[in-house]
Design an enzyme around this catalytic site. Structure first.
Site, PDB file in Angstrom:
ATOM      1  N   CYS A 157       0.833  -1.206   0.000  1.00  0.00           N
ATOM      2  CA  CYS A 157       0.000   0.000   0.000  1.00  0.00           C
ATOM      3  C   CYS A 157       0.865   1.252   0.000  1.00  0.00           C
ATOM      4  O   CYS A 157       1.684   1.466   0.896  1.00  0.00           O
ATOM      5  CB  CYS A 157      -0.916   0.001   1.227  1.00  0.00           C
ATOM      6  SG  CYS A 157      -1.912   1.500   1.329  1.00  0.00           S
ATOM      7  N   ARG A 161      -0.043   4.829   2.968  1.00  0.00           N
ATOM      8  CA  ARG A 161      -0.027   4.560   4.405  1.00  0.00           C
ATOM      9  C   ARG A 161       0.250   5.758   5.297  1.00  0.00           C
ATOM     10  O   ARG A 161       0.265   5.615   6.519  1.00  0.00           O
ATOM     11  CB  ARG A 161       1.010   3.462   4.699  1.00  0.00           C
ATOM     12  CG  ARG A 161       0.536   2.104   4.269  1.00  0.00           C
ATOM     13  CD  ARG A 161       1.596   1.048   4.530  1.00  0.00           C
ATOM     14  NE  ARG A 161       2.501   0.867   3.411  1.00  0.00           N
ATOM     15  CZ  ARG A 161       3.616   0.152   3.457  1.00  0.00           C
ATOM     16  NH1 ARG A 161       3.979  -0.417   4.586  1.00  0.00           N
ATOM     17  NH2 ARG A 161       4.377   0.005   2.381  1.00  0.00           N
ATOM     18  N   TRP A 211      -9.182   5.632  -0.153  1.00  0.00           N
ATOM     19  CA  TRP A 211      -9.732   6.233  -1.365  1.00  0.00           C
ATOM     20  C   TRP A 211      -8.873   5.786  -2.528  1.00  0.00           C
ATOM     21  O   TRP A 211      -7.792   5.225  -2.341  1.00  0.00           O
ATOM     22  CB  TRP A 211      -9.806   7.758  -1.256  1.00  0.00           C
ATOM     23  CG  TRP A 211      -8.532   8.433  -0.908  1.00  0.00           C
ATOM     24  CD1 TRP A 211      -7.493   8.762  -1.760  1.00  0.00           C
ATOM     25  CD2 TRP A 211      -8.125   8.884   0.393  1.00  0.00           C
ATOM     26  NE1 TRP A 211      -6.489   9.374  -1.071  1.00  0.00           N
ATOM     27  CE2 TRP A 211      -6.842   9.470   0.249  1.00  0.00           C
ATOM     28  CE3 TRP A 211      -8.711   8.858   1.659  1.00  0.00           C
ATOM     29  CZ2 TRP A 211      -6.139  10.022   1.324  1.00  0.00           C
ATOM     30  CZ3 TRP A 211      -8.002   9.401   2.725  1.00  0.00           C
ATOM     31  CH2 TRP A 211      -6.739   9.975   2.551  1.00  0.00           C
ATOM     32  N   GLU A 264      -5.243   3.079 -10.380  1.00  0.00           N
ATOM     33  CA  GLU A 264      -5.891   1.784 -10.115  1.00  0.00           C
ATOM     34  C   GLU A 264      -7.038   1.561 -11.095  1.00  0.00           C
ATOM     35  O   GLU A 264      -7.295   0.456 -11.549  1.00  0.00           O
ATOM     36  CB  GLU A 264      -6.443   1.730  -8.688  1.00  0.00           C
ATOM     37  CG  GLU A 264      -5.388   1.901  -7.618  1.00  0.00           C
ATOM     38  CD  GLU A 264      -6.000   1.764  -6.225  1.00  0.00           C
ATOM     39  OE1 GLU A 264      -6.275   2.802  -5.604  1.00  0.00           O
ATOM     40  OE2 GLU A 264      -6.210   0.620  -5.789  1.00  0.00           O
TER      41      GLU A 264
HETATM   42  N1  ARG Z   1      -6.813  -1.844  -6.779  1.00  0.00           N
HETATM   43  C1  ARG Z   1      -8.060  -2.145  -6.198  1.00  0.00           C
HETATM   44  C2  ARG Z   1      -9.181  -1.645  -7.110  1.00  0.00           C
HETATM   45  O1  ARG Z   1      -8.965  -1.027  -8.066  1.00  0.00           O
HETATM   46  C3  ARG Z   1      -8.251  -1.509  -4.838  1.00  0.00           C
HETATM   47  C4  ARG Z   1      -7.197  -1.783  -3.805  1.00  0.00           C
HETATM   48  C5  ARG Z   1      -7.187  -0.810  -2.648  1.00  0.00           C
HETATM   49  N2  ARG Z   1      -6.973   0.542  -3.101  1.00  0.00           N
HETATM   50  C6  ARG Z   1      -7.016   1.647  -2.320  1.00  0.00           C
HETATM   51  N3  ARG Z   1      -6.843   2.792  -2.892  1.00  0.00           N
HETATM   52  N4  ARG Z   1      -7.207   1.556  -1.045  1.00  0.00           N
HETATM   53  O2  ARG Z   1     -10.333  -1.812  -6.874  1.00  0.00           O
END
Ligand code: ARG
Length: 396
Positions: free
Chosen positions: A87, A90, A259, A264
Site C-alpha cells: 500500500c 499509508r 480512497w 488503479e
Molecule cells: N486496486 C483495487 C481496485 O482497483 C483496490 C485496492 C485498494 N486501493 C485503495 N486505494 N485503497 O479496486
C-alpha cells in the site's frame, strides 16, 4: 494477467506458523508480542502491561483464545495498515476509523454493518479510510466471511460469442452468485451482490443498496468521445477477502477501504486485458494511429484515460489522488516512520505506480520488505468453494 496477481499464489496463512491454527486457537507468543508493542507505542493504558499479559495468558490457556479490548483492536487494525507492504497510501494509517462489529452474528446483522460501512466510508464523496471488524476465528466457532473480494465490484457476463460484458475478472464470481439465485441485469457495470457466510447457516445473497454506491461517470476534459463510451467507476475500494491478523488472532471478515489512486482505475481496472480491456476504444476516440507499436498509441491512450479518471472524480467531488502526489506522500511516510525508529515493510513491485514509474520518486530506492505483524493476509479461497477460481488480477 500480470505477475502481480492477487491474492498471491500461496496464501500467507499456510507459510507461517502464527495466527489462529485450524482449531481457531490464538497464538500465545504473537499475543504477547502484540501487547508489548501496544503498550510501548501507547504507554498510558488503564491496565498495566504485566496484568494484561497475565489475563491474556490465562484466557488462552483455558479457552484457547482471548478478547481484544477496543483500544487494542483499533491499534492492531491501524498497525496492520501501517505494515501493508503493497500500500502506497499509508501516511494516514493512524487516522483509520475502526468499527467494532464483533457482536454481529446473523447474516442480517452483518449485512446491516456492511451497509453502514459503505455509508460512512463514502461520506458523500469525502471518502474516509475505515475498517469494520467482525468476530475472529475461535475454538469451535468459525468466523463469518463474505465471499466477495471487495464490497463493490462489477459483474462479468460471458456472452455467446465468447467475449465478456463487464469486468472479465469477475466472470466466475458472477456465475457463482447466479447459482445462488442472483438475477443479473446484464449490463457492463452491474454491482455484484454480497454473499454473506455466517456460521450455523448457509451463505446468503444480499443486494447492495443502490443508494449506498457512489459512482463517477468518466469524461475527458477535452475529448467528448470518452463520455460516449459510457464508462463509470465506484468511489470506494473496500477489500473484503483479507484476514486481519492481530495478536495471534485472525479476523477473516474485516472489510477496509481507503480512497482511490487514479491509476488503479485508469491504468488497471479499465485497461488490463483480463478486466475491461479498453485501450483500443480510448485510442479510437482520439483518432490515434494504431498501425504500429512505435506510435506509442497505447501509452498515449493510457495517459488520456488517466487524465479522464482524475478529472471526472474531481469534478464529481469524489476524493481521489494521483500517483505523483501519492509517491511523495509515501516518502514522507517513510521519513516519519524512520524518525520513530521503525522500518516500513514495502514491496517495490506494488508501490511503483503502473504508469510513469521512473518519474515518481518511489522508483529510485530500495526498501525493507520483511513481513511484520499485525497485518492483512488473503483468506483461503478453498475454504468456501473449491470450484471457485479466485485469481483476480487487480493491483493496489
Ligand atoms: N486496486 C483495487 C481496485 O482497483 C483496490 C485496492 C485498494 N486501493 C485503495 N486505494 N485503497 O479496486
Amino acid at each position: 494477467m500480470t505477475s502481480n496477481t492477487f491474492p498471491p499464489p500461496t496464501s500467507a496463512r499456510h507459510d507461517t506458523d502464527s495466527g489462529t491454527d485450524s482449531s481457531g486457537a490464538a497464538d500465545r507468543d504473537e499475543a504477547e508480542e502484540f501487547l508489548r508493542r501496544f503498550h510501548a507505542e501507547q504507554p498510558d493504558q488503564p491496565v498495566p502491561l504485566s496484568r494484561r499479559l497475565r489475563e491474556v495468558r490465562a484466557a488462552i490457556d483455558t479457552k484457547g483464545t482471548y478478547r481484544h479490548t477496543r483500544d487494542e483492536l483499533a491499534f492492531g487494525a491501524r498497525v496492520a495498515w501501517r505494515n501493508s507492504r503493497r500500500c502506497i497510501g499509508r501516511l494516514y494509517w493512524n487516522s483509520l476509523r475502526v468499527v467494532d462489529c464483533r457482536d454481529a452474528t446473523t447474516p442480517e446483522e452483518i449485512h446491516q454493518h456492511l451497509r453502514e460501512h459503505l455509508r460512512q466510508a463514502t461520506n458523500g464523496g469525502r471518502v474516509r479510510p475505515m475498517i469494520s471488524v467482525f468476530a475472529p476465528d475461535a475454538p469451535g466457532k468459525p468466523a463469518p466471511r463474505v465471499w466477495n473480494d471487495q464490497l463493490i465490484r462489477y459483474a462479468g457476463h460471458r456472452l455467446e460469442d465468447g467475449t465478456v460484458l463487464g469486468d472479465a475478472a469477475y466472470v466466475d464470481f458472477t456465475d457463482l452468485v447466479r447459482r445462488f439465485g442472483w438475477r443479473d441485469p446484464e449490463g457492463p457495470f452491474d454491482i455484484l451482490p454480497w454473499l454473506i457466510d455466517a456460521p450455523d447457516d448457509k451463505p446468503q445473497l444480499f443486494d447492495v443498496p443502490r443508494e449506498l454506491v457512489l459512482e463517477v461517470e468518466i469524461a475527458h476534459p477535452h475529448c467528448p468521445g470518452i463520455a460516449d463510451l459510457g464508462l463509470r467507476w465506484h468511489a470506494v475500494p473496500a477489500i473484503s477477502n483479507m484476514s486481519l491478523r492481530v495478536g495471534g488472532m485472525d479476523y477473516p471478515l474485516a472489510p477496509f477501504n481507503g480512497w482511490y489512486m487514479g491509476t488503479e482505475i485508469g491504468a488497471r481496472n479499465l485497461v488490463d486485458e483480463g478486466r475491461y480491456n479498453l485501450l483500443r476504444d480510448v485510442a479510437a476516440c482520439f483518432d490515434m494511429d494504431t498501425s504500429e507499436e512505435s506510435t506509442l498509441w497505447r501509452d498515449r491512450a493510457l495517459i488520456e484515460l488517466n487524465v479522464a479518471v482524475l478529472h471526472s472524480f474531481r469534478a464529481a467531488g469524489v476524493r481521489i489522488t494521483d500517483h505523483h502526489t501519492e509517491s511523495r506522500r509515501f516518502l514522507t511516510h517513510l521519513a516519519k516512520e524512520e524518525r520513530q525508529g521503525r522500518t516500513v515493510p514495502t514491496d517495490w513491485s506494488w508501490i511503483v505506480p503502473p504508469v510513469s514509474g521512473g518519474i515518481t520518486p518511489v522508483f529510485h530506492r530500495y526498501y525493507d520488505d520483511a513481513d511484520q505483524r499485525p497485518n492483512f493476509y488473503p483468506n483461503d479461497p478453498a475454504h468456501y468453494d473449491d470450484s471457485f477460481h479466485h485469481g483476480c488480477p487487480h493491483r493496489q
